[in-house]
Design an enzyme around this catalytic site. Sequence first.
Site, PDB file in Angstrom:
ATOM      1  N   GLY A 139       2.215   5.756   4.428  1.00  0.00           N
ATOM      2  CA  GLY A 139       1.805   6.210   4.903  1.00  0.00           C
ATOM      3  C   GLY A 139       0.223   5.587   5.645  1.00  0.00           C
TER       4      GLY A 139
ATOM      5  N   GLY B 255       1.053  -1.471  -0.022  1.00  0.00           N
ATOM      6  CA  GLY B 255       0.262   0.023  -0.084  1.00  0.00           C
ATOM      7  C   GLY B 255       1.114   1.113   0.046  1.00  0.00           C
ATOM      8  N   PRO B 256       0.127   2.201  -0.493  1.00  0.00           N
ATOM      9  CG  PRO B 256      -1.401   3.761  -0.937  1.00  0.00           C
ATOM     10  CD  PRO B 256      -1.248   2.517  -0.646  1.00  0.00           C
TER      11      PRO B 256
ATOM     12  CD  GLU C 278      -7.329  29.918  -6.449  1.00  0.00           C
ATOM     13  OE1 GLU C 278      -7.812  28.510  -6.951  1.00  0.00           O
ATOM     14  OE2 GLU C 278      -6.223  29.772  -6.814  1.00  0.00           O
TER      15      GLU C 278
HETATM   16  P1  ADP Z   1       3.094   3.041   6.681  1.00  0.00           P
HETATM   17  O1  ADP Z   1       2.028   2.490   5.775  1.00  0.00           O
HETATM   18  O2  ADP Z   1       3.729   3.987   5.342  1.00  0.00           O
HETATM   19  O3  ADP Z   1       4.386   1.753   7.094  1.00  0.00           O
HETATM   20  P2  ADP Z   1       2.699   3.457   8.588  1.00  0.00           P
HETATM   21  O4  ADP Z   1       2.044   2.605   9.439  1.00  0.00           O
HETATM   22  O5  ADP Z   1       3.957   3.722   9.571  1.00  0.00           O
HETATM   23  O6  ADP Z   1       2.449   3.973   8.010  1.00  0.00           O
HETATM   24  O7  ADP Z   1       1.580   4.757   9.836  1.00  0.00           O
HETATM   25  C1  ADP Z   1       2.344   6.223  10.523  1.00  0.00           C
HETATM   26  C2  ADP Z   1       1.447   6.584  11.033  1.00  0.00           C
HETATM   27  O8  ADP Z   1       0.091   7.022  10.679  1.00  0.00           O
HETATM   28  C3  ADP Z   1       0.792   5.632  12.248  1.00  0.00           C
HETATM   29  O9  ADP Z   1       1.899   5.647  13.023  1.00  0.00           O
HETATM   30  C4  ADP Z   1      -0.789   5.872  12.554  1.00  0.00           C
HETATM   31  O10 ADP Z   1      -0.216   7.227  13.080  1.00  0.00           O
HETATM   32  C5  ADP Z   1      -1.241   6.990  11.409  1.00  0.00           C
HETATM   33  N1  ADP Z   1      -1.846   5.477  10.727  1.00  0.00           N
HETATM   34  C6  ADP Z   1      -1.458   5.388   9.250  1.00  0.00           C
HETATM   35  N2  ADP Z   1      -3.382   4.482   9.055  1.00  0.00           N
HETATM   36  C7  ADP Z   1      -3.490   4.025  10.492  1.00  0.00           C
HETATM   37  C8  ADP Z   1      -5.219   3.556  10.620  1.00  0.00           C
HETATM   38  N3  ADP Z   1      -5.457   3.268   9.633  1.00  0.00           N
HETATM   39  N4  ADP Z   1      -5.301   3.964  11.821  1.00  0.00           N
HETATM   40  C9  ADP Z   1      -4.584   4.604  13.047  1.00  0.00           C
HETATM   41  N5  ADP Z   1      -3.458   5.444  12.365  1.00  0.00           N
HETATM   42  C10 ADP Z   1      -3.223   5.451  11.624  1.00  0.00           C
HETATM   43 ZN    ZN Z   2      -5.457  27.457 -10.064  1.00  0.00          ZN
END
Ligand code: ADP
Ligand code: ZN
Length: 612
Positions: free
Chosen positions: A210, A207-208, A431
């Site tokens: 974050g 997945g992407p 805008e």
């Molecule tokens: P990656 O997919 O890049 O590994 P992470 O698991 O490190 O992403 O997510 C980064 C942060 O984003 C997490 O520590 C959390 O705080 C927040 N986050 C991302 N997805 C969720 C989710 N589904 N529910 C709650 N927090 C999330």
């Molecule tokens: Zn514009």
Amino acid sequence: MEEKKTPKKPIIFYYVIVLIILFLLNSLLVPAMMRAQIQEVSYNTFVGWLEEGRVTQVETSDTQITFLAKNETDREGVYTTGRMENDDQLSERLLARPEVEFGKVIPRQNSPLLMFLLTWILPIVLFLLLGQMMARQLQKRMGGNAMQFGKANAKIYVQAQTGMTFADVAGEDEAKESLSEIVDFLHNPQKYTQIGANMPKGALLVGPPGTGKTLLAKAVAGEAQVPFFSISGSEFVEMFVGMGAAKVRDLFKQAQDKAPCIVFIDEIDTIGKKRDGGVMGGGNDEREQTLNQLLTEMDGFDGRKGVVILAATNRPDSLDPALLRPGRFDRRVPVELPDLSGREAILRVHARNVVTEDNIDYNAIARATAGASGAELANIVNEGALRAVRCGRDRVSQSDLEESVEVVIAGYQRKGAVISQKEKEIIAYHEIGHALVAARQTESAPVHKITIIPRTSGALGYTMQVEEGEHVLLSRGEAFNKIATLTGGRAAEELIFGSVTSGAANDIEQATKLARSMVTRYGMSENFDMMALETVSNQYLGGDTALACSAETAAQVDREVLSVIREAHEKAAGILRENEAKLHELARFLLKKETITGEEFMEILGKREPEA
Ligand code: ADP
Ligand code: ZN
Ligand code: MG
């Protein structure tokens, strides 16, 4: 914390110390010890003491007599004296004294063992110590543990340490379901083995960035209550060829000892990249060896033993196909960007950690953040809290969150930016041009907010559109309208000022990208029908496209893209011409207020135009 370091001394320092010690031992101490112990006396004294019964032990050699005796002050000591050639009665004299014993007086004096130790073993030991000291220094300087070759430094997490559970992960229900099956397997393996089912050996979270992949893995660790080995792909990449492979071996050995357990390899693409033929300079040997070892280990262990391997990546298409075949990472768990309800849930999860007012409309925030990842949403909540503190409040309000949405999307307000009145006017018309075109096309989403306050990201103003429902599909009409909306800003500038500015650069980029996708990937052009003209790789990281057609076709694609944009531009210009009065009215209102909401916008737009 950085480990405490004693001030570094140059290596030569240790050499000097050792040399001094050796010198002291060999040239000073040993003889001094001997000299201190053995005193030379005259032959007369020896004979005198013998007569007086002071001598208790005697050792004779060809030239010397060494003896143990008490001197005049009754202190016992070892003495030596030269042997008189002509003293034939010595033996008799000695034998006449019953107290005298014959034998070695000081066995230490010329013990070959002691000499050997002092002259050979001691220096060797000292040099070994010195070597170790040097190695340790070298290690520190390299920052790694060069002496612990091949030790995997996987941290073992247990539930108490991650403290995460599935409750901390909002949305992502499919992913959670898939993973909880694995957790269940680790708890009740017999349920699965009874029926003859084999659990997947590995699951790959894709997945992407974050979207919570790492978070999910930690939550699995928290839920499973089994040992959890976590290691990042980059930790396998080592300075020396073969080290990474050794680490993999060690990791799996540890894991099998601790089974049932979970091994999590984050960012696996660092080691799992496609192996190339090695045409260019032999490829990356170290990485390939590590990957090969990983493949071997995954084949080698028995899945029923209860070792499950999780891995996460945001570049699944760059992974080596061998990793993805059944028997290895045979389960793929997509962790996609959250949808509307997912975004709302994520906002709520993170809002638990901050003090908020009671009547927060999370749904509104979620609607304004289409396309945001979980990490961005977490950031929005935090920015909102920071803003509340900055404003001296003790609760996060709705407007804090709304403002932080813009901060995360467009950056902070540039309060100090000086923009001339003329430029402000252009920005306002630009805008309103976007918003008006959007609103007049039924299929386009209504606007949420329009602002001409410049942002640190460089945006001079922007129109925030709100998607009411979630769209999974984009129809040709919608795509076209989107392009028309994007061209609306430029069209308004042309209509009102008769000139164009650089302010449309970002619009142009987006419009071109969308139009190109329509032609090359969505099959939305007449001339090409359903012919794939572009391939997309790296879909989770921006999506790199590569043309997959002849140069001739490429030129035709360009013409087609241009005509789509041109058509949309004309449509936008037409809409604005028809609504020129509204355009003026709205732009003037925006200039005065700098920020207007969607409701205000719709109100002015909906007002009946004064009859001319
Ligand atoms: P990656 O997919 O890049 O590994 P992470 O698991 O490190 O992403 O997510 C980064 C942060 O984003 C997490 O520590 C959390 O705080 C927040 N986050 C991302 N997805 C969720 C989710 N589904 N529910 C709650 N927090 C999330
Ligand atoms: Zn514009
Ligand atoms: Mg991650």
